[in-house]
Motif scaffolding. Sequence first.
Motif: not given
Length: 137
Positions: A95-98, A108-109, A88-92, A68-69
């Motif tokens: 809040k991260d997505l938005l 966002y995959v 490309l992340t494991t974070s579902s 994000k930074e």
Amino acid sequence: MTTPPSILFIDDDMIERMKFNRTVTSLGFENKIIEATNGEEALKILESKDSLPDIILLDLNMPRISGKEFLKILKSNETLKFIPTIVLTTSSNHKDLLECYKIGIAGYVLKPLKYEDYMKKISKVISYWNTNELIIL
């Protein structure tokens, strides 16, 4: 675009970088892959401006500069902000997505656990960007 777009792949996990390269090769894509192990290293690559990547694939959870930074720095630069960046992340985490879409990502995959599913997703992502018209910086 006659040649496939070059990809800056940013992930601190060596196994993820190896998996991505193996997947791209086994799927027969000819995209040039530039690797960075973290956001700090990626910014140095981009600052050199020798050959800017056409797209960026970015992990969120990294040391030094988080994904994000990195995105905030990238999107505040008048030249670099036009490079399509796909998380490309494991974070579902919703809040991260938005937050990433607010910053200005192109996609966002989620990284699937099974390699076959990973290959399918990477194939779709690269196929899309190989056919998309990109701004040449």
